[in-house]
Write a protein that holds these residues in place. Sequence first.
Motif, short mmCIF file in Angstrom:
data_model
loop_
_atom_site.label_atom_id
_atom_site.label_comp_id
_atom_site.label_asym_id
_atom_site.label_seq_id
_atom_site.Cartn_x
_atom_site.Cartn_y
_atom_site.Cartn_z
N GLY A 79 -67.06 -28.13 73.90
CA GLY A 79 -66.49 -26.92 74.48
C GLY A 79 -66.58 -26.84 75.99
O GLY A 79 -65.58 -26.55 76.67
N PRO A 80 -67.76 -27.08 76.60
CA PRO A 80 -67.85 -26.95 78.06
C PRO A 80 -66.90 -27.86 78.82
O PRO A 80 -66.50 -27.54 79.94
CB PRO A 80 -69.32 -27.33 78.35
CG PRO A 80 -70.04 -27.02 77.09
CD PRO A 80 -69.07 -27.32 75.99
N GLY A 81 -66.55 -29.00 78.24
CA GLY A 81 -65.63 -29.90 78.91
C GLY A 81 -64.17 -29.54 78.73
O GLY A 81 -63.31 -30.07 79.45
N ARG A 82 -63.87 -28.65 77.78
CA ARG A 82 -62.48 -28.31 77.49
C ARG A 82 -62.12 -26.89 77.91
O ARG A 82 -60.94 -26.57 78.00
CB ARG A 82 -62.21 -28.46 75.99
CG ARG A 82 -62.62 -29.81 75.41
CD ARG A 82 -61.72 -30.93 75.89
NE ARG A 82 -60.36 -30.78 75.40
CZ ARG A 82 -59.95 -31.20 74.22
NH1 ARG A 82 -60.79 -31.81 73.39
NH2 ARG A 82 -58.70 -31.03 73.85
N ILE A 110 -62.28 -16.69 72.41
CA ILE A 110 -63.45 -16.10 71.76
C ILE A 110 -63.13 -15.73 70.31
O ILE A 110 -63.95 -15.93 69.40
CB ILE A 110 -63.93 -14.87 72.55
CG1 ILE A 110 -64.44 -15.31 73.94
CG2 ILE A 110 -65.03 -14.11 71.80
CD1 ILE A 110 -64.76 -14.16 74.86
N SER A 111 -61.93 -15.24 70.08
CA SER A 111 -61.53 -14.88 68.71
C SER A 111 -61.51 -16.12 67.81
O SER A 111 -61.94 -16.07 66.66
CB SER A 111 -60.15 -14.22 68.73
OG SER A 111 -60.16 -13.04 69.52
N ILE A 112 -61.02 -17.24 68.34
CA ILE A 112 -61.01 -18.48 67.55
C ILE A 112 -62.44 -18.91 67.24
O ILE A 112 -62.75 -19.36 66.13
CB ILE A 112 -60.26 -19.58 68.32
CG1 ILE A 112 -58.77 -19.23 68.40
CG2 ILE A 112 -60.44 -20.94 67.64
CD1 ILE A 112 -57.97 -20.13 69.32
N SER A 113 -63.35 -18.76 68.22
CA SER A 113 -64.74 -19.15 67.98
C SER A 113 -65.39 -18.27 66.92
O SER A 113 -66.26 -18.73 66.17
CB SER A 113 -65.54 -19.08 69.29
OG SER A 113 -65.83 -17.74 69.65
N VAL A 114 -65.00 -17.00 66.85
CA VAL A 114 -65.56 -16.10 65.82
C VAL A 114 -65.09 -16.53 64.43
O VAL A 114 -65.85 -16.47 63.45
CB VAL A 114 -65.16 -14.64 66.11
CG1 VAL A 114 -65.56 -13.73 64.95
CG2 VAL A 114 -65.82 -14.16 67.40
N ALA A 115 -63.86 -17.00 64.33
CA ALA A 115 -63.35 -17.44 63.03
C ALA A 115 -63.98 -18.75 62.58
O ALA A 115 -64.09 -19.01 61.37
CB ALA A 115 -61.83 -17.60 63.11
N LEU A 116 -64.41 -19.58 63.53
CA LEU A 116 -64.85 -20.94 63.21
C LEU A 116 -65.99 -20.99 62.19
O LEU A 116 -65.87 -21.71 61.18
CB LEU A 116 -65.24 -21.67 64.51
CG LEU A 116 -65.89 -23.05 64.35
CD1 LEU A 116 -64.98 -23.99 63.59
CD2 LEU A 116 -66.23 -23.62 65.73
N VAL A 146 -61.46 -26.34 68.76
CA VAL A 146 -61.42 -26.71 70.18
C VAL A 146 -59.99 -27.03 70.60
O VAL A 146 -59.56 -26.66 71.70
CB VAL A 146 -62.36 -27.91 70.43
CG1 VAL A 146 -62.16 -28.46 71.83
CG2 VAL A 146 -63.81 -27.50 70.22
N TRP A 147 -59.24 -27.71 69.73
CA TRP A 147 -57.84 -28.00 70.05
C TRP A 147 -57.04 -26.72 70.23
O TRP A 147 -56.24 -26.59 71.17
CB TRP A 147 -57.25 -28.86 68.94
CG TRP A 147 -55.77 -29.11 69.09
CD1 TRP A 147 -55.15 -29.89 70.03
CD2 TRP A 147 -54.73 -28.53 68.30
NE1 TRP A 147 -53.79 -29.85 69.86
CE2 TRP A 147 -53.49 -29.03 68.80
CE3 TRP A 147 -54.72 -27.68 67.20
CZ2 TRP A 147 -52.28 -28.68 68.26
CZ3 TRP A 147 -53.49 -27.33 66.64
CH2 TRP A 147 -52.29 -27.82 67.17
#
Length: 838
Positions: free
Chosen positions: A273-276, A236-242, A222-223
């Motif tokens: 996530g929705p808040g950031r 989106i790419s960062i979320s796929v790696a998570l 998230v950061w």
Amino acid sequence: MDIILITTIIAALFLVLGLAEPLAAKLRLPYIVILAVLGILIGASALLILAIDYVDVLNPVAEAILALPIRSNVFLYVFLPTLVFQVTLGLNLRRMADDWVPILVMAVIAVLVATLTVGYALSWVTTLPLAVCLLIGSIISTTDPSAVVGVFRSISAPRRLARMIEGESLLNDAAAIALFGVFIELVMAGVPDPTFSSALGRFPMLLFGGVLVGWVAARVAVWLMTLVKSYEMAQISISVALPYLAFIGAEQTIGASGVIAVVVAAMTLQLSGPGRLPPSAWQNLREVWDLLAHWAGALIFILAALLIPRVMEDIRLTDFFLICVVVVAAIVARAIILYGLLPMLTALRLSPVVEQPYRVAMMWGGLRGAVTLALALAVTESVYVPVDVKRVVGIVATGFALFTLLVQGTTLRWMITWLRLDKLSPLDLALSNQVIAVALQTVREDLATTTENYALTHDTVRKEAKRFGARLDDAVKAAEDNAEILDRDRITLGLIALAGAERDTILRLFRERTISSRLSDRILSEADRLIEAARNNGRTGYQRAARRSIAYGPTFQLALLLHNRLHISVPLALITADRFELLISQRLVLRDLHGFIDGRIRRIHGRRVAELLHELLNRRMEAVEKALEGLRLQYPGYAEELERRFIRRTALRLEEREYDHLLHDGLIGEELHTELAQDIAKRRHSAEHRPKLDLAVQKAALVRQFPLFSDMDDRALRRLGRALVTRYVNAGEIIMRRENTARSVFFIASGAVELETAHQKWRLGRGEMFGQMAILMQRPRRTEGRAIAPTTLLVLDETRFLRLLRRSLPLQEAVLESAAKRGIDPELLEVVTQQAAE
């Protein structure tokens, strides 16, 4: 293997995936069942092609299919994180919290019970070592997320039932995989009779280690996403790696549960996530994950099914008997939980009631699939497991998975229908008929206007109007047939519709960025709770849920404890700021609902119901205003800061919409529109930042509002503010008890307190003080003080109070006035006060 051939096979599998979905819809069978059947047929066809001679031309294709690098680690490390992450990301976590007890029971205890039941049942009927039998039990004890979610989302299952089943399938993977790891080590070590202390001893690390890794990974992700807030593809790419990094990090670094890490990572991302992230970026992220999970869920099934013919080609007659034993034992284990443990927890008031039809559907809906096959495959791949054990484990686990898919999966829709869980309730049926009738009336009015505007041929209009009128008459008749239900339950139906409109309003305001994305999920969850409460308990349930939506929860109590006892104020400041924003958003949403009552509900349910709903809505608005006013008194000026922020965000939204209209009308070009949009984005980034609630600053503002301290200069007020300690108490909490030694004096900043002696009661409000009499008279307290509303107190210790009393004439007058009200001799108290002042 040739890369061209592999690419061709993968492309062909995607083609199969594309054709399987419409085929499943046509045959009215679950999608995953069709995928499993197609995979088995493809795997069996490959074996058959290699076995016969006259189709040698197809041998390279068959060999390529059978030689696909399908290993257990592919399922566990490639597909499982994607599935678990997406399913968790799509769950309504706050609604699942209402059923967290049955979900955890089914996810953890049920796995243990199934493992033991199946393991001991097999040990009684075979000569296999107990460790091998328990290994089989752990393999078949986990329900498959992709199987369960796919089936329950493809049929008309109630949402509560689907939530419980989906939550179970997510969390029990971690328990089952943990047990599998323990028993596979025992089997490879040749331990025939394992002890459970060693198995259970690993669970704390598996659980808490997974939670820690998942939370840390999500917070870092998230950061990073906030650093690249202007680049949606990067986010989106960062979320796929998570999920992959969380899974591998937990499994390979500290030996924790990778599934738990992925679940916690998805939960953390969903909550923060929705808040950031901007609303559009969050929506696109969810859509990408839906597609990835669809592909992963389909591929994991069809690839696992390809292996089934090879695993089952050596099956014997005795194996069928073992599969039947496992089926019976697994059903018995599930029945023990659903009909034994859950009713017991409900009787102890530890769990909500799980109705009988739900329990039947949950017992039959425990589908196994790719996870079970992957664990069985891991056993067959191990060189340390005896060959005969590999064969039995592979055949029994695969046979049981086939039973759940081909028997339970194909009959689950029928089961749901037989239990009437897919039928509309009388309330829903009455509502749908009435709504359809009113909607068609509205359509007829709009249609008449349209035909006039376009000057259509009279004969054509008359024929179509006649056809449409017949449909309208049918809808009106259906609504009239339900008149008895509507007379009895129209208020409940109106409340359901009103709560639904509230949810739609929240979504609209969120898309318009009027409501902060930080709290949108929480507000939506409260609207969902209103809908379910109204459906289950009518007006009483709706009012109870409405009160709960603005009540102080357990997290607030914990934050109060940290602030009052340990002087840790950060959690309280965050929760209070959230409450401010939540109440302001609720007030905005509720004001929009009066128009819905007049425009829709009045036409459907009549004037009397509309007036009653107006009254209920006004009561909710009064409760919200009262709670908001209480916060304003506690924290002067902060509500105004939030309202100014809301006005800035609304102005930006209106400005952005106006520029879009100008572009659409051709009054400005693309270049200018892009420049204006970028300028709005910069200003919106600043407006999205919520002002910080500083409790220390707010305390100083509170002190200045007390008339008792009106004669003090700014320097003295600042000293007094540092000496005063802020204490927050909930309604019903005892502030001071009789016979206790007096050490402090209390000043009421907001709220109300009731004081009680042996002979009388009286109430104090904002700006008043109490607790000073016992200090001045130098005796134990004879009065008990209790908060009768959420109250903010400023507490001053005895020494500082006496020091302040010497300097403050208004305080001395207030002490004497308070004594007179309570019947204490004013002359005696004046003497005591003067002595204390000296």
